[in-house]
Scaffold this motif. Structure first.
Motif, PDB file in Angstrom:
ATOM      1  N   GLN A 194       9.999 -15.273   6.913  1.00  0.00           N
ATOM      2  CA  GLN A 194       9.450 -14.135   6.176  1.00  0.00           C
ATOM      3  C   GLN A 194       9.869 -14.224   4.718  1.00  0.00           C
ATOM      4  O   GLN A 194       9.087 -13.916   3.821  1.00  0.00           O
ATOM      5  CB  GLN A 194       9.937 -12.810   6.764  1.00  0.00           C
ATOM      6  N   ASN A 195      11.086 -14.662   4.488  1.00  0.00           N
ATOM      7  CA  ASN A 195      11.596 -14.772   3.132  1.00  0.00           C
ATOM      8  C   ASN A 195      10.767 -15.762   2.308  1.00  0.00           C
ATOM      9  O   ASN A 195      10.475 -15.519   1.134  1.00  0.00           O
ATOM     10  CB  ASN A 195      13.069 -15.165   3.151  1.00  0.00           C
ATOM     11  N   ALA A 223       7.337 -14.174   1.598  1.00  0.00           N
ATOM     12  CA  ALA A 223       7.550 -13.086   0.640  1.00  0.00           C
ATOM     13  C   ALA A 223       7.788 -13.631  -0.765  1.00  0.00           C
ATOM     14  O   ALA A 223       7.235 -13.119  -1.740  1.00  0.00           O
ATOM     15  CB  ALA A 223       8.728 -12.228   1.087  1.00  0.00           C
ATOM     16  N   SER A 224       8.582 -14.683  -0.867  1.00  0.00           N
ATOM     17  CA  SER A 224       8.868 -15.245  -2.193  1.00  0.00           C
ATOM     18  C   SER A 224       7.608 -15.846  -2.810  1.00  0.00           C
ATOM     19  O   SER A 224       7.401 -15.735  -4.019  1.00  0.00           O
ATOM     20  CB  SER A 224       9.994 -16.275  -2.134  1.00  0.00           C
ATOM     21  N   GLU A 259       5.807 -13.088  -4.232  1.00  0.00           N
ATOM     22  CA  GLU A 259       6.609 -12.313  -5.176  1.00  0.00           C
ATOM     23  C   GLU A 259       6.845 -10.892  -4.675  1.00  0.00           C
ATOM     24  O   GLU A 259       6.730  -9.918  -5.406  1.00  0.00           O
ATOM     25  CB  GLU A 259       5.985 -12.333  -6.579  1.00  0.00           C
ATOM     26  N   LEU A 260       7.183 -10.799  -3.365  1.00  0.00           N
ATOM     27  CA  LEU A 260       7.519  -9.541  -2.711  1.00  0.00           C
ATOM     28  C   LEU A 260       8.922  -9.666  -2.133  1.00  0.00           C
ATOM     29  O   LEU A 260       9.412 -10.773  -1.924  1.00  0.00           O
ATOM     30  CB  LEU A 260       6.556  -9.249  -1.553  1.00  0.00           C
ATOM     31  N   SER A 261       9.535  -8.542  -1.820  1.00  0.00           N
ATOM     32  CA  SER A 261      10.811  -8.600  -1.114  1.00  0.00           C
ATOM     33  C   SER A 261      10.547  -8.957   0.342  1.00  0.00           C
ATOM     34  O   SER A 261       9.457  -8.709   0.872  1.00  0.00           O
ATOM     35  CB  SER A 261      11.538  -7.256  -1.203  1.00  0.00           C
ATOM     36  N   GLN A 262      11.545  -9.526   0.986  1.00  0.00           N
ATOM     37  CA  GLN A 262      11.413  -9.883   2.400  1.00  0.00           C
ATOM     38  C   GLN A 262      11.192  -8.625   3.241  1.00  0.00           C
ATOM     39  O   GLN A 262      10.403  -8.631   4.188  1.00  0.00           O
ATOM     40  CB  GLN A 262      12.656 -10.651   2.874  1.00  0.00           C
ATOM     41  N   SER A 263      11.876  -7.542   2.901  1.00  0.00           N
ATOM     42  CA  SER A 263      11.730  -6.310   3.691  1.00  0.00           C
ATOM     43  C   SER A 263      10.315  -5.741   3.576  1.00  0.00           C
ATOM     44  O   SER A 263       9.752  -5.260   4.568  1.00  0.00           O
ATOM     45  CB  SER A 263      12.778  -5.272   3.305  1.00  0.00           C
ATOM     46  N   TYR A 264       9.728  -5.812   2.394  1.00  0.00           N
ATOM     47  CA  TYR A 264       8.354  -5.338   2.223  1.00  0.00           C
ATOM     48  C   TYR A 264       7.403  -6.199   3.044  1.00  0.00           C
ATOM     49  O   TYR A 264       6.542  -5.684   3.754  1.00  0.00           O
ATOM     50  CB  TYR A 264       7.961  -5.366   0.738  1.00  0.00           C
ATOM     51  N   TYR A 265       7.572  -7.516   2.967  1.00  0.00           N
ATOM     52  CA  TYR A 265       6.708  -8.403   3.736  1.00  0.00           C
ATOM     53  C   TYR A 265       6.888  -8.161   5.241  1.00  0.00           C
ATOM     54  O   TYR A 265       5.912  -8.145   5.989  1.00  0.00           O
ATOM     55  CB  TYR A 265       6.963  -9.880   3.410  1.00  0.00           C
TER      56      TYR A 265
END
Length: 75
Positions: free
Chosen positions: A20-21, A24-25, A28-34
């Motif tokens: 997920q990380n 997400a990267s 350009e989102l946070s892992q928690s948002y993704y």
């Protein structure tokens, strides 16, 4: 967003062995948002959906055909 769509995104990510990380990267989102996208706790725009499919190397036609095939085989 339909739960089947969220689950399909998660399964495709796992099939690619992407974390997920990582996804997400790339977005350009946070892992928690993704993570909330994958669990259906966040809705997303069409633009973000298409970016996710691009990262997962899946076109939208294939994505939705596979979702429909999975639904019809479960009946």
């Amino acid at each position: 967003m339909d739960k089947k769509i969220n689950e399909k995104i998660r399964l495709l990510r796992l099939k690619k062995n992407y974390s997920q990380n990582y996804v997400a990267s790339q977005l350009e989102l946070s892992q928690s948002y993704y993570g909330r996208i994958e669990t259906g706790k966040r809705t997303i725009s069409l633009d973000l959906f298409m970016k996710i499919l691009s990262i997962l190397d899946v076109d939208h036609i294939t994505f939705f055909n596979d979702v429909n095939l999975n639904q019809s085989s479960q009946k």
